[in-house]
Design a protein around this motif. Structure first.
Motif, PDB file in Angstrom:
ATOM      1  N   THR A 130       7.635 -43.096  39.430  1.00 17.78           N
ATOM      2  CA  THR A 130       7.359 -43.676  40.738  1.00 17.78           C
ATOM      3  C   THR A 130       5.843 -43.826  40.910  1.00 17.78           C
ATOM      4  OG1 THR A 130       7.210 -41.511  41.802  1.00 17.78           O
ATOM      5  CG2 THR A 130       9.398 -42.546  41.694  1.00 17.78           C
ATOM      6  N   ARG A 181      10.675 -36.330  39.640  1.00 12.56           N
ATOM      7  CA  ARG A 181      11.443 -37.582  39.691  1.00 12.56           C
ATOM      8  C   ARG A 181      11.442 -38.305  38.350  1.00 12.56           C
ATOM      9  NH1 ARG A 181       9.086 -39.832  45.490  1.00 12.56           N
ATOM     10  NH2 ARG A 181       9.742 -38.027  46.742  1.00 12.56           N
ATOM     11  N   ILE A 182      10.531 -37.896  37.463  1.00 13.17           N
ATOM     12  CA  ILE A 182      10.561 -38.423  36.092  1.00 13.17           C
ATOM     13  C   ILE A 182      11.634 -37.648  35.329  1.00 13.17           C
ATOM     14  CG2 ILE A 182       9.241 -38.843  34.001  1.00 13.17           C
ATOM     15  CD1 ILE A 182       6.697 -38.726  35.672  1.00 13.17           C
ATOM     16  N   GLN A 183      12.693 -38.303  34.973  1.00 12.97           N
ATOM     17  CA  GLN A 183      13.823 -37.620  34.355  1.00 12.97           C
ATOM     18  C   GLN A 183      14.192 -38.260  33.022  1.00 12.97           C
ATOM     19  OE1 GLN A 183      17.080 -37.186  37.082  1.00 12.97           O
ATOM     20  NE2 GLN A 183      15.785 -36.357  38.709  1.00 12.97           N
ATOM     21  N   PRO A 213       8.928 -44.822  27.281  1.00  9.29           N
ATOM     22  CA  PRO A 213      10.233 -45.129  27.890  1.00  9.29           C
ATOM     23  C   PRO A 213      11.413 -44.684  27.038  1.00  9.29           C
ATOM     24  CG  PRO A 213       8.751 -47.016  28.032  1.00  9.29           C
ATOM     25  CD  PRO A 213       8.092 -46.012  27.127  1.00  9.29           C
ATOM     26  N   ALA A 242      17.215 -39.367  30.573  1.00 13.30           N
ATOM     27  CA  ALA A 242      18.640 -39.732  30.621  1.00 13.30           C
ATOM     28  C   ALA A 242      19.161 -39.973  29.210  1.00 13.30           C
ATOM     29  CB  ALA A 242      18.837 -40.981  31.464  1.00 13.30           C
ATOM     30  N   TRP A 268      17.909 -41.784  24.147  1.00 12.56           N
ATOM     31  CA  TRP A 268      17.267 -40.907  25.123  1.00 12.56           C
ATOM     32  C   TRP A 268      16.171 -41.710  25.804  1.00 12.56           C
ATOM     33  CZ3 TRP A 268      18.986 -36.121  26.349  1.00 12.56           C
ATOM     34  CH2 TRP A 268      19.875 -35.499  25.460  1.00 12.56           C
ATOM     35  N   GLN A 269      16.344 -41.974  27.110  1.00 12.04           N
ATOM     36  CA  GLN A 269      15.439 -42.846  27.846  1.00 12.04           C
ATOM     37  C   GLN A 269      14.831 -42.106  29.043  1.00 12.04           C
ATOM     38  OE1 GLN A 269      17.220 -46.493  29.120  1.00 12.04           O
ATOM     39  NE2 GLN A 269      15.335 -47.302  30.022  1.00 12.04           N
ATOM     40  N   VAL A 270      13.538 -42.323  29.244  1.00  6.83           N
ATOM     41  CA  VAL A 270      12.823 -41.720  30.373  1.00  6.83           C
ATOM     42  C   VAL A 270      12.814 -42.697  31.541  1.00  6.83           C
ATOM     43  CG1 VAL A 270      10.621 -40.790  31.179  1.00  6.83           C
ATOM     44  CG2 VAL A 270      11.374 -40.374  28.825  1.00  6.83           C
ATOM     45  N   THR A 271      13.137 -42.208  32.723  1.00  5.81           N
ATOM     46  CA  THR A 271      13.111 -43.073  33.908  1.00  5.81           C
ATOM     47  C   THR A 271      11.677 -43.502  34.209  1.00  5.81           C
ATOM     48  OG1 THR A 271      12.910 -41.167  35.379  1.00  5.81           O
ATOM     49  CG2 THR A 271      15.136 -41.961  34.911  1.00  5.81           C
ATOM     50  N   GLU A 272      11.541 -44.660  34.818  1.00  2.00           N
ATOM     51  CA  GLU A 272      10.213 -45.180  35.126  1.00  2.00           C
ATOM     52  C   GLU A 272       9.560 -44.329  36.216  1.00  2.00           C
ATOM     53  OE1 GLU A 272       8.068 -49.328  36.644  1.00  2.00           O
ATOM     54  OE2 GLU A 272      10.230 -49.239  36.248  1.00  2.00           O
TER      55      GLU A 272
END
Length: 266
Positions: A244, A224-226, A261, A228, A238-242
């Motif tokens: 969970t 779930r860490i993706q 991030p 984007a 280039w950003q990493v999702t927070e």
């Protein structure tokens, strides 16, 4: 494998063994071990055990009756679903002509899915309630037998589950890892390919030990860490999702720092 002769051969010269026992009608496991009363000891959330001894003195045979409550719930739900299907199948037989009725009856009795829960009465097929009750008795259970007196019932259960993981690893190495032709001809490339594949399996096991969970569940949380890619007239980010809460817990167990991030600005 589980005959008395094989056990004697394995025990000869002080050999120790740990084996799962099949539950066959009329066997000692079915008639004596499962019928023996006693309290279960909780070893883990998904494992309870109780020790059963059959016989006296040095000839006593030790068994660990293992019970997984979660698996019992899953098996009962599966059987309830199967029973509903079977009742619908039997109801659909009533309006059929004799010839089609006979063919369908034979197919149901021969079915690996339904046949064990059916019985033939004088007039028709019916659900075998005794077979259902016998199946319910085994929900979530497996039996482990050992001649090693130094092992507690919990040790026997956990030891056998570890043997299962070893067997799964061997199956993975022979099939699941897909060691298929990858068009490597040089020996050092072939060795490297196999080594990397085995290393991946080892990393799975290390992660499972660290998190106390299966690799499938660990992977589902971490994926779930993706990453984007965000585009705008001013550039690219280039950003990493927070992560969970579940993913954060996995990273902490694995002693891995959460990713930054923002990975790149351009």
């Amino acid at each position: 494998m589980v005959s008395a002769a094989n056990f004697q051969a394995l025990a000869r010269a002080g050999g120790k063994y740990l084996m799962a026992m099949p539950v066959r009608a009329g066997s000692e496991v079915a008639e004596s071990v499962l019928a023996r009363p006693g309290r279960y000891q909780t070893v883990a959330e998904n494992l309870q055990v109780k020790e059963v001894r059959i016989g006296e003195g040095t000839r006593a045979r030790r068994y660990a009756v293992c019970f997984n409550p979660q698996e019992a719930v899953r098996q009962k739900a599966h059987r309830d679903e199967l029973l509903a299907e079977l009742e619908a199948e039997l109801e659909s037989l009533r309006p059929l002509p004799d010839k089609e009725h006979s063919k369908r009856t034979c197919a149901l009795r021969a079915s690996a899915r339904y046949g064990r829960y059916l019985k033939q009465t004088r007039s028709r097929l019916a659900i075998d309630r005794a077979a259902l009750k016998a199946a319910e008795r085994l929900d979530g259970k497996f039996i482990v037998h050992s001649n090693d007196d130094t092992l507690s019932a919990a040790d026997m259960a956990l030891g056998y589950k570890q043997l299962q993981r070893v067997e799964e690893a061997w199956r993975s190495m022979k099939s699941g890892l897909n060691l298929r032709p990858v068009f490597h001809w040089a020996p050092h490339r072939i060795h490297a390919h196999v080594a990397i594949t085995v290393l991946a399996l080892l990393l799975e096991r290390v992660a499972e030990h660290a998190c106390g969970d299966t690799w499938r569940n660990i992977r589902d949380d971490l994926k779930r860490i993706q990453l984007a890619q965000l585009l705008s007239p001013h550039g690219r980010v280039w950003q990493v999702t927070e992560p969970t809460p579940e993913a954060t817990k996995r990273l902490k167990s694995l002693r891995i720092k959460p990713p930054a991030p923002i990975l790149s600005l351009g």
